[in-house]
Design a protein around this motif. Structure first.
Motif, mmCIF file in Angstrom:
data_model
loop_
_atom_site.group_PDB
_atom_site.id
_atom_site.type_symbol
_atom_site.label_atom_id
_atom_site.label_comp_id
_atom_site.label_asym_id
_atom_site.label_seq_id
_atom_site.Cartn_x
_atom_site.Cartn_y
_atom_site.Cartn_z
ATOM 1 N N UNK A 1 -12.121 -67.641 -11.075
ATOM 2 C CA UNK A 1 -10.232 -68.644 -11.286
ATOM 3 C C UNK A 1 -11.325 -69.774 -11.135
ATOM 4 N N UNK A 2 -12.326 -70.674 -10.635
ATOM 5 C CA UNK A 2 -12.389 -71.289 -10.659
ATOM 6 C C UNK A 2 -13.595 -72.250 -11.777
ATOM 7 N N UNK A 3 -14.122 -71.193 -12.192
ATOM 8 C CA UNK A 3 -14.810 -71.449 -12.818
ATOM 9 C C UNK A 3 -14.400 -71.211 -14.225
ATOM 10 N N UNK A 4 -12.790 -70.920 -14.473
ATOM 11 C CA UNK A 4 -11.981 -71.289 -15.582
ATOM 12 C C UNK A 4 -12.265 -70.424 -16.725
ATOM 13 N N UNK A 5 -13.037 -68.713 -15.653
ATOM 14 C CA UNK A 5 -13.180 -68.002 -16.587
ATOM 15 C C UNK A 5 -12.027 -66.709 -16.461
ATOM 16 N N UNK A 6 -11.330 -65.772 -17.283
ATOM 17 C CA UNK A 6 -10.584 -64.939 -17.705
ATOM 18 C C UNK A 6 -10.664 -63.685 -16.890
ATOM 19 N N UNK A 7 -9.763 -63.122 -15.845
ATOM 20 C CA UNK A 7 -9.744 -61.890 -15.631
ATOM 21 C C UNK A 7 -8.880 -61.452 -16.201
ATOM 22 N N UNK A 8 -8.557 -59.766 -16.208
ATOM 23 C CA UNK A 8 -7.160 -58.587 -16.674
ATOM 24 C C UNK A 8 -8.367 -57.128 -15.048
ATOM 25 N N UNK A 9 -6.494 -57.181 -13.869
ATOM 26 C CA UNK A 9 -7.114 -55.350 -12.982
ATOM 27 C C UNK A 9 -6.562 -54.702 -14.367
ATOM 28 N N UNK A 10 -6.891 -54.223 -13.367
ATOM 29 C CA UNK A 10 -7.116 -52.672 -13.913
ATOM 30 C C UNK A 10 -5.339 -52.407 -14.100
ATOM 31 N N UNK A 11 -4.666 -52.855 -14.130
ATOM 32 C CA UNK A 11 -3.178 -52.345 -13.642
ATOM 33 C C UNK A 11 -2.575 -53.044 -14.764
ATOM 34 N N UNK A 12 -3.116 -54.279 -15.104
ATOM 35 C CA UNK A 12 -3.174 -55.059 -16.473
ATOM 36 C C UNK A 12 -3.547 -54.952 -17.112
ATOM 37 N N UNK A 13 -4.352 -54.377 -17.471
ATOM 38 C CA UNK A 13 -4.638 -53.458 -19.088
ATOM 39 C C UNK A 13 -3.616 -52.374 -18.939
ATOM 40 N N UNK A 14 -3.794 -51.748 -18.053
ATOM 41 C CA UNK A 14 -3.190 -50.342 -18.489
ATOM 42 C C UNK A 14 -1.334 -50.288 -18.714
ATOM 43 N N UNK A 15 -1.203 -51.607 -18.490
ATOM 44 C CA UNK A 15 0.500 -51.938 -18.270
ATOM 45 C C UNK A 15 0.277 -52.499 -20.108
ATOM 46 N N UNK A 16 -0.610 -53.047 -20.424
ATOM 47 C CA UNK A 16 -0.318 -53.690 -21.767
ATOM 48 C C UNK A 16 -1.652 -53.747 -22.449
ATOM 49 N N UNK A 17 -2.639 -53.067 -23.053
ATOM 50 C CA UNK A 17 -4.001 -53.136 -22.974
ATOM 51 C C UNK A 17 -4.484 -53.930 -23.977
ATOM 52 N N UNK A 18 -2.955 -54.563 -25.340
ATOM 53 C CA UNK A 18 -2.849 -54.690 -26.243
ATOM 54 C C UNK A 18 -3.710 -56.704 -25.335
ATOM 55 N N UNK A 19 -2.825 -57.026 -24.848
ATOM 56 C CA UNK A 19 -3.191 -58.277 -23.581
ATOM 57 C C UNK A 19 -4.841 -58.625 -23.716
ATOM 58 N N UNK A 20 -5.980 -57.407 -23.791
ATOM 59 C CA UNK A 20 -7.398 -56.710 -23.506
ATOM 60 C C UNK A 20 -7.956 -57.667 -25.082
ATOM 61 N N UNK A 21 -6.891 -57.571 -25.845
ATOM 62 C CA UNK A 21 -7.490 -57.824 -27.429
ATOM 63 C C UNK A 21 -8.066 -58.656 -27.663
ATOM 64 N N UNK A 22 -7.282 -60.272 -27.471
ATOM 65 C CA UNK A 22 -8.175 -61.656 -27.637
ATOM 66 C C UNK A 22 -9.102 -61.685 -26.180
ATOM 67 N N UNK A 23 -9.099 -61.461 -25.238
ATOM 68 C CA UNK A 23 -10.519 -61.724 -24.628
ATOM 69 C C UNK A 23 -11.930 -60.877 -24.271
#
Length: 385
Positions: free
Chosen positions: A200-222
């Motif tokens: 986070x301090x490096x300003x990189x983005x992360x998505x947990x497995x729960x977030x991906x499974x909840x709505x995998x479409x949010x991973x598409x822009x990344x």
């Protein structure tokens, strides 16, 4: 460059049978006696059997993971359209693990020069360091995505296997040519909190497995922002891909995994792709091999559905300008008329000559419409600075 010097041909057991005319085997040019023409191919498959970077060591003898996946991949049906796919065979490991990284650097670099997309299959996940090194000669900052159950950010040193520290090695490599990183599908209970704080301090983005499974479409822009991507099948729950060690009952399902591979294939700027970590000796029924083969199929099919999205501000895109009360005083968004994809224009504050158009979500647009700066915009400001 004579790439044939670095590869062993495929065994006759994989190529002897006459393929059914509608399967991928009938369309792929595979290295048997003659090395394929990789310069005129769209995609080039590279099998890997390098495990010196793994704590678990090599799989049982005569269980080459890439060949096990090929056995199932080439039986799958070809998708729509033409296919220019070559299989270069299996990479001969170097005398040392570092030599293997350098071989991958040279081979992938040669493929990139010819606009042929390398697809790396097998071996431990630290081999993506060689994949990464191939981009150093491009003399520009790049973005990449990693799918793994944990960010491999351990301190390198005696007793630390390279597969546990390869991501740190990518990020501290000199010269530093990383613009952004997206890490997907980490599991909170496997990830030290300080690692997420550091990312986070490096300003990189992360998505947990729960977030991906909840709505995998949010991973598409990344994934759409990435120029290369590496996937460790340890990100999948063991029940769906029982081909890695140690086993983990939690993680992505095979449907989420194949969707992420589709996104990667569909990303027109992604120029290399790695599927790592499959161990055939942990897969007695071939279920994981079938899962990895299907993930590979979705990447290839996604690739052949690529449609370049260019010309922001032209008739190809709808343009939305959001007026804001502070600094910046406006944000510009673009939406493709052809696909449900959004982009956001990010200018560096105080210097509008530094500008990027980056993938974003509809939610980013809605947040801006309500007067809130999207977190993605804030991160990009820090990276542009």
């Amino acid at each position: 460059m004579n790439l044939a010097l670095f590869f062993d041909p495929l065994p006759e057991t994989l190529t002897a049978a006459v393929p059914a005319p509608t399967t991928l085997a009938a369309y792929a040019t595979r290295f048997t006696e003659t090395f394929p023409d990789w310069r005129n191919a769209d995609l080039a498959l590279i099998g890997l059997d390098e495990w010196r970077g793994s704590a678990a060591g090599p799989p049982a003898p005569n269980r080459h993971g890439a060949n096990e996946v090929r056995q199932r991949f080439y039986q799958l049906q070809k998708g729509t359209g033409s296919v220019r796919f070559v299989d270069l065979g299996n990479l001969r490991p170097g005398l040392t693990l570092e030599d293997t990284y350098q071989r991958l650097r040279e081979i992938i670099g040669a493929l990139l020069e010819e606009n042929t997309v390398p697809v790396l299959l097998g071996g431990s996940h630290d081999l993506d360091y060689g994949q990464f090194l191939a981009y150093e000669s491009q003399d520009r900052a790049i973005s990449f995505a990693v799918v793994d159950a944990r960010p491999d950010m351990a301190e390198p040193g005696p007793g630390t296997p390279p597969e546990d520290s390869h991501l740190r090695r990518l990020l501290v490599h000199e010269p530093n040519f990383v613009f952004s990183l997206a890490h997907l599908a980490h599991q909170q209970y496997l990830t030290p909190p300080e690692v997420l704080i550091a990312l986070e301090k490096l300003h990189f983005e992360t998505m947990s497995v729960g977030e991906v499974r909840a709505d995998r479409r949010l991973a598409e822009p990344l994934i759409r922002q990435a120029e290369f991507m590496s996937v460790d099948i340890a990100a999948l729950r063991w029940q769906d891909a029982p081909g890695y060690f140690p086993a983990n009952p939690f993680g992505l399902g095979n449907e989420e995994a194949t969707q992420l591979c589709w996104y990667a294939g569909h990303n027109e700027q992604l120029s290399s792709f790695g599927l790592y970590g499959y161990r055939a000796d942990q897969d007695p029924h071939g279920m994981a091999a079938a899962t990895v083969a299907t993930m590979l199929w979705y990447f290839v099919e996604g690739f052949y559905h690529r449609r370049p999205e260019t010309g922001f501000g032209t008739f190809r895109f709808l343009t939305y300008t959001v007026v804001l009360p502070g600094n910046p005083d406006k944000l510009v968004f673009y939406k493709s008329r052809r696909a449900d994809k959004w982009w956001m224009e990010v200018e560096r504050l105080g210097d509008n000559a530094v500008k990027r158009v980056v993938p974003c979500t509809y939610e980013d647009y809605m947040n801006a419409s309500q007067g809130d700066l999207p977190q993605r915009w804030i991160r990009l400001q820090a990276l542009l600075g």
